[in-house]
Write a protein that holds these residues in place. Structure first.
Motif, PDB file in Angstrom:
ATOM      1  N   VAL A  11     -21.942  49.012  33.473  1.00  0.00           N
ATOM      2  CA  VAL A  11     -20.938  49.521  32.544  1.00  0.00           C
ATOM      3  C   VAL A  11     -21.589  50.531  31.605  1.00  0.00           C
ATOM      4  N   LYS A  12     -21.048  51.765  31.590  1.00  0.00           N
ATOM      5  CA  LYS A  12     -21.628  52.837  30.767  1.00  0.00           C
ATOM      6  C   LYS A  12     -20.984  52.880  29.390  1.00  0.00           C
ATOM      7  N   GLY A  13     -19.794  52.392  29.324  1.00  0.00           N
ATOM      8  CA  GLY A  13     -19.135  52.445  28.027  1.00  0.00           C
ATOM      9  C   GLY A  13     -17.732  51.888  28.093  1.00  0.00           C
ATOM     10  N   ILE A  14     -17.213  51.536  26.928  1.00  0.00           N
ATOM     11  CA  ILE A  14     -15.830  51.087  26.842  1.00  0.00           C
ATOM     12  C   ILE A  14     -15.192  51.888  25.707  1.00  0.00           C
ATOM     13  N   VAL A  15     -14.192  52.684  26.039  1.00  0.00           N
ATOM     14  CA  VAL A  15     -13.565  53.577  25.056  1.00  0.00           C
ATOM     15  C   VAL A  15     -12.074  53.289  25.046  1.00  0.00           C
ATOM     16  N   GLY A  16     -11.581  52.755  23.953  1.00  0.00           N
ATOM     17  CA  GLY A  16     -10.157  52.432  23.905  1.00  0.00           C
ATOM     18  C   GLY A  16      -9.808  51.553  25.094  1.00  0.00           C
ATOM     19  N   PRO A  17      -8.769  51.902  25.829  1.00  0.00           N
ATOM     20  CA  PRO A  17      -8.386  51.079  26.988  1.00  0.00           C
ATOM     21  C   PRO A  17      -9.184  51.423  28.237  1.00  0.00           C
ATOM     22  N   LEU A  18     -10.212  52.270  28.113  1.00  0.00           N
ATOM     23  CA  LEU A  18     -10.936  52.720  29.300  1.00  0.00           C
ATOM     24  C   LEU A  18     -12.279  52.032  29.432  1.00  0.00           C
ATOM     25  N   LEU A  19     -12.641  51.776  30.691  1.00  0.00           N
ATOM     26  CA  LEU A  19     -13.936  51.209  31.022  1.00  0.00           C
ATOM     27  C   LEU A  19     -14.662  52.240  31.866  1.00  0.00           C
ATOM     28  N   LEU A  20     -15.887  52.612  31.460  1.00  0.00           N
ATOM     29  CA  LEU A  20     -16.630  53.619  32.210  1.00  0.00           C
ATOM     30  C   LEU A  20     -17.749  52.929  32.980  1.00  0.00           C
ATOM     31  N   VAL A  21     -17.756  53.108  34.285  1.00  0.00           N
ATOM     32  CA  VAL A  21     -18.744  52.452  35.138  1.00  0.00           C
ATOM     33  C   VAL A  21     -19.486  53.520  35.910  1.00  0.00           C
ATOM     34  N   SER A  22     -20.810  53.363  36.015  1.00  0.00           N
ATOM     35  CA  SER A  22     -21.561  54.366  36.768  1.00  0.00           C
ATOM     36  C   SER A  22     -22.120  53.743  38.038  1.00  0.00           C
ATOM     37  N   GLY A  23     -22.635  54.593  38.907  1.00  0.00           N
ATOM     38  CA  GLY A  23     -23.248  54.128  40.142  1.00  0.00           C
ATOM     39  C   GLY A  23     -22.249  53.731  41.209  1.00  0.00           C
ATOM     40  N   GLY A  40     -13.032  35.552  32.595  1.00  0.00           N
ATOM     41  CA  GLY A  40     -11.842  35.698  33.422  1.00  0.00           C
ATOM     42  C   GLY A  40     -11.745  37.023  34.133  1.00  0.00           C
ATOM     43  N   LEU A  41     -10.641  37.153  34.857  1.00  0.00           N
ATOM     44  CA  LEU A  41     -10.418  38.359  35.652  1.00  0.00           C
ATOM     45  C   LEU A  41      -9.463  39.299  34.939  1.00  0.00           C
ATOM     46  N   ARG A  42      -9.705  40.580  35.085  1.00  0.00           N
ATOM     47  CA  ARG A  42      -8.738  41.580  34.630  1.00  0.00           C
ATOM     48  C   ARG A  42      -8.528  42.567  35.777  1.00  0.00           C
ATOM     49  N   THR A  43      -7.495  43.373  35.644  1.00  0.00           N
ATOM     50  CA  THR A  43      -7.251  44.374  36.681  1.00  0.00           C
ATOM     51  C   THR A  43      -7.247  45.755  36.055  1.00  0.00           C
ATOM     52  N   GLY A  44      -7.490  46.760  36.882  1.00  0.00           N
ATOM     53  CA  GLY A  44      -7.521  48.122  36.371  1.00  0.00           C
ATOM     54  C   GLY A  44      -7.270  49.117  37.480  1.00  0.00           C
ATOM     55  N   GLN A  45      -7.281  50.393  37.073  1.00  0.00           N
ATOM     56  CA  GLN A  45      -7.002  51.463  38.029  1.00  0.00           C
ATOM     57  C   GLN A  45      -7.947  52.625  37.729  1.00  0.00           C
ATOM     58  N   VAL A  46      -8.470  53.256  38.777  1.00  0.00           N
ATOM     59  CA  VAL A  46      -9.386  54.379  38.592  1.00  0.00           C
ATOM     60  C   VAL A  46      -8.600  55.607  38.144  1.00  0.00           C
ATOM     61  N   LEU A  47      -9.002  56.142  37.011  1.00  0.00           N
ATOM     62  CA  LEU A  47      -8.240  57.221  36.404  1.00  0.00           C
ATOM     63  C   LEU A  47      -8.908  58.571  36.624  1.00  0.00           C
ATOM     64  N   ILE A  56     -11.989  53.851  34.269  1.00  0.00           N
ATOM     65  CA  ILE A  56     -11.023  52.860  34.745  1.00  0.00           C
ATOM     66  C   ILE A  56     -10.131  52.450  33.589  1.00  0.00           C
ATOM     67  N   GLN A  57      -8.796  52.508  33.803  1.00  0.00           N
ATOM     68  CA  GLN A  57      -7.921  51.988  32.754  1.00  0.00           C
ATOM     69  C   GLN A  57      -7.669  50.505  33.028  1.00  0.00           C
ATOM     70  N   VAL A  58      -7.839  49.715  31.967  1.00  0.00           N
ATOM     71  CA  VAL A  58      -7.763  48.259  32.119  1.00  0.00           C
ATOM     72  C   VAL A  58      -6.377  47.808  31.661  1.00  0.00           C
ATOM     73  N   PHE A  59      -5.617  47.219  32.572  1.00  0.00           N
ATOM     74  CA  PHE A  59      -4.228  46.881  32.264  1.00  0.00           C
ATOM     75  C   PHE A  59      -4.104  45.809  31.184  1.00  0.00           C
ATOM     76  N   GLU A  60      -5.070  44.927  31.121  1.00  0.00           N
ATOM     77  CA  GLU A  60      -4.996  43.860  30.113  1.00  0.00           C
ATOM     78  C   GLU A  60      -5.541  44.310  28.771  1.00  0.00           C
ATOM     79  N   GLY A  61      -6.017  45.546  28.691  1.00  0.00           N
ATOM     80  CA  GLY A  61      -6.655  45.994  27.465  1.00  0.00           C
ATOM     81  C   GLY A  61      -8.128  45.616  27.478  1.00  0.00           C
ATOM     82  N   THR A  62      -8.889  46.226  26.566  1.00  0.00           N
ATOM     83  CA  THR A  62     -10.338  46.028  26.612  1.00  0.00           C
ATOM     84  C   THR A  62     -10.832  45.075  25.539  1.00  0.00           C
TER      85      THR A  62
END
Lengths: 461, 586
Positions: A11-23, A40-47, A56-62
């Motif tokens: 995980v490179k960073g978490i900005v607002g509702p976004l999760l930044l993942v590298s590699g 627990g589990l959350r779901t998201g979508q590659v933005l 990645i936007q995280v539907f459950e919030g960050t």
């Protein structure tokens, strides 16, 4: 099926509702991901994908999301929703999961929530009159089957009540079956959602519809998904199963605010009032999912509700919606304050598809002429009201006084119908009653023979 | 040889591809597994940014990107008229065969290759043909004679063989030059490049629209450019559709650029049933529709206006008057803004890219009245009529302002007129035309010197109304003189009878110049007569019962053939009833 799953933990960073993942290798744009965290589990979508970096936007919030110990699993599929006739009568959350926990029975297939643009050549012009039982709509801003006609409301104005009334009353004359209702609550309060569900239950619409509920307390990112899911379901019922579907989406302002939130988190160049530059295209990708199609009995009619912040019709959300939808029903605070319900201000209201659905053979021959006559006379009345404030009662001619009397009769009788259902003929009758205040020579928009026969009848009564 | 790179980044419609070979700016690429069509819009540090004309969701990093080496082009040839294309030139009717939705990666040619055309040669063996000169003709529909020209991008040649009269298919050679080159009925042209012509001509022929307010007060020249800005609900689309129906151009290119799907459907359903008032053929026979509705991919929206303009130039080169209508320029500009944003460009005014004005100019300057190439240069023209949708109806925004700078006619739509259901809701105080003087000669020739005086009469009455209404606000209606009361009444008659026009009425939708003149003359005669009686001491209220408005509306609704007789009779009757009223001295 996937024999192995691809998981990434950097995980490179978490900005607002976004999760930044590298590699991430070979990330797919718009694909679904599962986020495994210690709690627990959350779901998201590659933005967005940029090399091996994924937003990645995280539907459950960050909230509470951990930058270490979080694994992102690529699902290798875009976001889909299961559909089937058994969806009827179900209440789902903003992400399409049944709120009562009972899984959906008999899923026919899963379809992408984004949908595809309808080929304009495949469309047919919407032209079937929908009787909503509301005079200001039926007679002056006619809704037709397959139209997208939003309600522009203001904070505290009874848009929800009007929408519920339309859902309750709408019918296509001459058609047996009623509308299938697809309802998308987007960021509304639990009280508002409760109002709708109660009303739907009372009227039986609950058994004949699909309901998506994203509450104000739910994740904002989820709001981007809710209307798309609702419309995919609507498309399934309309174009595959041949139902007439009525989609009510409330409130599109909350949808756009969620859009802005994500845009801000991505540090995009903001447009007017901070909303992203692509909001028009984004809204169009929702609203344009209405219509009728050649060789298909079903249709999608949309009634989005949009709250105008500070009653401002030039607010970007309202403005852009107005450019996409086929007209608007505008609620007016002044009418509301005077206890008039539904407080529809007909002057800024408009139905662009009205002419297609009215007139000889569809409604009544004089429909257009009557609407024009009411518009012209009411516009004149409102203008004279203003003039009266400046020059006083005495400054006006007798004719002008009659216009002002017409204006108030129109508002008190014609507009102010309350919860009752007026069919078109009853609405016409009401319009003649209010016009009776004016001299015959002023009814120049109406055909002469009609006016004279009507006046003759009036004398007999 | 094709060159292949690979996807390294995706953001909405913008895809970045790694390259280790040279590529061209605006080169066409096929991106990803599904081979989605796109265009190179930036080349930077070993990567090319590509705008993709189709939805990119599901595309992955590492997928191949094939560079074609060619720019976006369209195949031009017979069969364009009456067709409906998407923003990159694919025929929607044939896409329809694949389902009700527009899928991705469909690759269908613009023109139908199997259709046969009745070719007749117009050049002989041994003739030297230069670019833009006619090889032969074929009928396209019932009225348009399609000229097969030597494409402007070919070299001149001497004819070694030319096809005899008869049925030809699109790709069959119609002529062979001595150097062995074969010419077919169609050729490709890069849409972003303007087609050459010999010289420009002055703006002294009008584009007649059949709309009273436009033709009378704000006429437009053939080859000119007009802008119609208006907030939503002010009737931009209806006005544009009226123009598409009734203007006297030979060919209409109508670009639905980021607008509603149902509006395109309406055009598609309605136009084939309507007749062109000038030639009595179905309107669809002179139309080319480019439909890129608001939910179709954004990048294709950006390309659609260039596609439309190229098709317009193609027919202009045959010597036709073409009108091109884009609804709406704002949506096109928003597409630019969206792509610019995805490229993280530095934004200019209101977030629009700094090159907005330049790009708009590239489009508008392709319009004009010109002489075509070739030794027998013909007159052809492209007139641009663009709708603009300013946010919040505010005309000071950059798209409206940039468009104004580039156009000669401004038809401002007005929200308050629209709310009064005064249509077309064109505001006569804000609108203007710059072609007034260059067209004056032609109008005088057609309608006599009288015309300019009638126009003046109309515009003066309207401007008097404005100041009188201000006066009424101060002193009330009773403070006005009898003559002023009549002027107010007259200007209201002008509004209702003359400026308003019902686009949905069979007769009123189109008004001929003769009828416009007749109506104006009738109104002036009425004014002269009433003013005289007022001078004699008649009071305005005494004749306010005479149904002038209803009478004039009936008059307006009479067909052209009966109009002069009706007008004369109505005027006589009205004068009689006015004469019957006696002057009461107070």
């Amino acid at each position: 099926m996937n024999l192995y799953r691809e998981g990434y933990g950097s995980v490179k960073g978490i900005v607002g509702p976004l999760l930044l993942v590298s590699g991430v290798r070979e990330a797919g744009f718009g694909e679904r991901v599962l986020i495994e965290t210690p709690d627990g589990l959350r779901t998201g979508q590659v933005l967005q994908v940029d090399g091996d970096l994924c937003a990645i936007q995280v539907f459950e919030g960050t909230m509470g999301l951990h930058s270490g110990g979080t694994t992102v699993w690529l699902e290798r599929d875009i976001v889909r929703i299961p559909v089937g006739i058994s969806l009827l009568g179900r209440v789902l959350d903003g992400r399409g999961r049944p709120v009562d926990g009972t899984p959906l029975a008999f899923v026919e297939k899963t379809i992408p929530v984004n949908g595809l643009p309808l080929n304009p050549v495949a469309r047919t012009s919407p032209n079937a009159f929908v009787e909503t039982g509301i005079s200001t709509i039926d007679l002056m801003n006619t809704l037709v089957r397959g139209q997208k006609l939003p309600i522009f409301s203001g904070a505290g104005l009874p848009a929800n009540r009007l929408a519920a009334q339309i859902v309750r009353q709408a019918s296509v004359p001459g058609k047996e079956t009623s509308f299938v209702v697809v309802f998308a609550a987007i960021g509304i309060t639990a009280r508002e959602a409760g109002y709708f569900l109660d009303d739907f239950e009372k009227t039986g619409a609950l058994n004949n519809g699909v309901f998506f509920i994203n509450l104000a307390s739910d994740s904002a990112v989820e709001r981007l998904l809710t209307p798309r899911m609702a419309l995919s379901v609507a498309e399934y019922f309309a174009f595959e199963k041949g139902y007439d579907v009525l989609v009510v989406m409330t409130d599109m302002l909350h949808y756009c605010e969620a859009l802005r939130e994500i845009s801000a988190a991505r540090e995009e160049v903001p447009g007017r009032r901070g909303f992203p530059g692509y909001m028009y295209s984004d809204l169009a990708s929702l609203y344009e999912r209405a219509g009728c199609v050649h060789g298909c009995a079903g249709s999608i009619t949309q009634i989005p509700i949009i709250t105008m912040p500070d009653d401002d019709m030039t607010h970007p959300v309202v403005d852009l919606s107005g450019y996409i939808t086929e007209g608007q029903i505008v609620l007016d605070r002044n009418l509301h304050d005077r206890g008039i319900y539904p407080p529809v201000n007909v002057l800024p209201s408009l139905s662009r598809l009205m002419n297609k659905g009215i007139g000889k053979g569809r409604t009544v021959p004089e429909h257009r002429a009557m609407a024009d006559q009411l518009y012209a006379a009411y516009a004149r009345a409102r203008e004279l009201e203003r003039l009266k404030l400046i020059v006083g009662e005495e400054g006006l001619s007798p004719l002008e006084h009659r216009y002002i009397r017409f204006g108030s009769a129109f508002e008190r009788q014609f507009v102010n119908q309350g919860e009752s259902r007026r069919d078109l003929l009853a609405s016409l009758e009401e319009s003649w009653k209010s016009l009776a205040v004016l001299p015959v020579s002023e009814l120049y928009r109406l055909p002469d023979d009609l006016v004279s026969s009507r006046m003759a009848r009036g004398k007999d009564d | 040889m094709n060159k292949t790179g690979s996807v390294i980044g995706i953001s909405g419609p913008v895809v970045r591809a790694a390259i280790n070979f040279p590529v061209r700016m605006f080169e066409i690429v096929h991106a990803g597994r599904e081979s989605l069509l796109g265009e190179v819009i930036r080349i930077r540090s070993g990567a090319a940014d590509i705008q993709v004309y189709e939805e990119t969701s599901g595309m992955r990093v590492g997928e191949p990107v094939v560079f074609s080496g060619e720019l976006l082009s369209v195949e031009l040839g017979p069969g364009l008229l009456g067709s409906v294309l998407d923003g990159i030139g694919r025929p929607l009717a044939r896409l329809r065969e694949e389902g009700i939705y527009i899928g991705r990666g469909a690759n269908i040619g613009t023109l139908d290759e199997s259709r046969e055309w009745n070719f007749s040669p117009q050049a002989g063996l041994g003739d030297t043909i230069r670019p833009g000169e006619t090889l032969g003709t074929l009928p396209e529909g019932t009225r348009i004679l399609h000229k097969v020209l030597l494409p402007p991008n070919s070299l001149p040649g001497r004819i070694d063989w030319i096809a005899p009269p008869g049925e030809m298919k699109l790709r069959e050679p119609v002529c062979r030059f001595e150097d062995g080159r074969e010419i077919t009925l169609s050729h490709r042209w890069e849409v972003r490049r303007s087609r050459p012509f010999a010289s420009r001509l002055p703006f002294n022929r009008p584009l007649m629209t059949g709309q009273r307010i436009l033709d009378t007060l704000f006429p437009m020249a053939l080859g000119g450019a007009a802008v119609i800005p208006g907030g939503f609900g002010t009737g931009k689309t209806v006005t544009q559709q009226s123009l598409a129906k009734w203007c006297n151009a030979d060919v209409i290119v109508y670009i639905g650029c980021g607008e509603r799907g149902n509006e395109m459907t309406e055009v598609l359903e309605e136009f084939p049933t309507l007749m062109d008032p000038y030639h009595n053929i179905p309107l669809m026979e002179r139309m080319v529709l480019v439909a890129n509705t608001s939910n179709m991919p954004v990048a294709a929206r950006e390309a659609s206006i260039y596609l439309g303009m190229t098709i317009a130039e193609f027919y202009r080169d045959m010597g036709y008057a073409v009108a091109i209508m884009a609804d709406s320029t704002s949506r096109w500009a928003e597409a630019l803004r969206e792509i610019g944003g995805r490229l993280e460009e530095m934004p200019g005014e209101e977030g629009y890219p700094a090159y907005l004005g330049t790009r708009l100019a590239q489009y508008y300057e392709r319009a004009g009245r010109i002489t075509t190439l070739g030794k027998a240069g013909q007159e052809g023209s492209i007139s641009v009529i663009n709708a603009v949708s300013p946010p919040g109806g505010d005309f000071s925004e950059p798209v409206t302002q940039s468009s104004l700078r580039l156009s000669g006619t401004f038809w401002a739509l007005d929200k308050s007129l629209a709310q009064q259901r005064h249509f077309p809701a064109i505001n006569w105080q804000n609108s203007y035309t710059l072609y007034d003087e260059s067209l004056a000669g032609m109008f005088a020739e057609k309608l006599g010197e009288e015309w300019s005086r009638l126009r003046l009469f109309l515009s003066e009455t309207l401007s008097q109304e404005k100041s009188l209404l201000e006066l009424v606000q101060l002193v009330g209606r009773d403070g006005l003189s009898e003559q002023d009361k009549w002027t107010l009444n007259l200007s209201e008659l002008f509004r209702v009878v003359y400026l308003q026009q019902n686009a949905f009425d069979n007769i009123d939708a189109f008004c001929s110049l003769a009828k416009m003149k007749g109506l104006l003359e009738t109104l002036r005669a009425l004014d002269v007569f009433v003013s005289e009686r007022l001078k004699e001491g008649l009071i305005f209220e005494q004749f306010s019962e005479i149904p002038l408005r209803a009478g004039l509306l009936r008059l307006r609704g009479t067909p052209d053939t009966d109009f002069p007789e009706f007008a004369a009779r109505w005027l006589d009757e009205t004068k009689e009833s006015l004469d019957r009223i006696e002057v009461v001295v107070r």
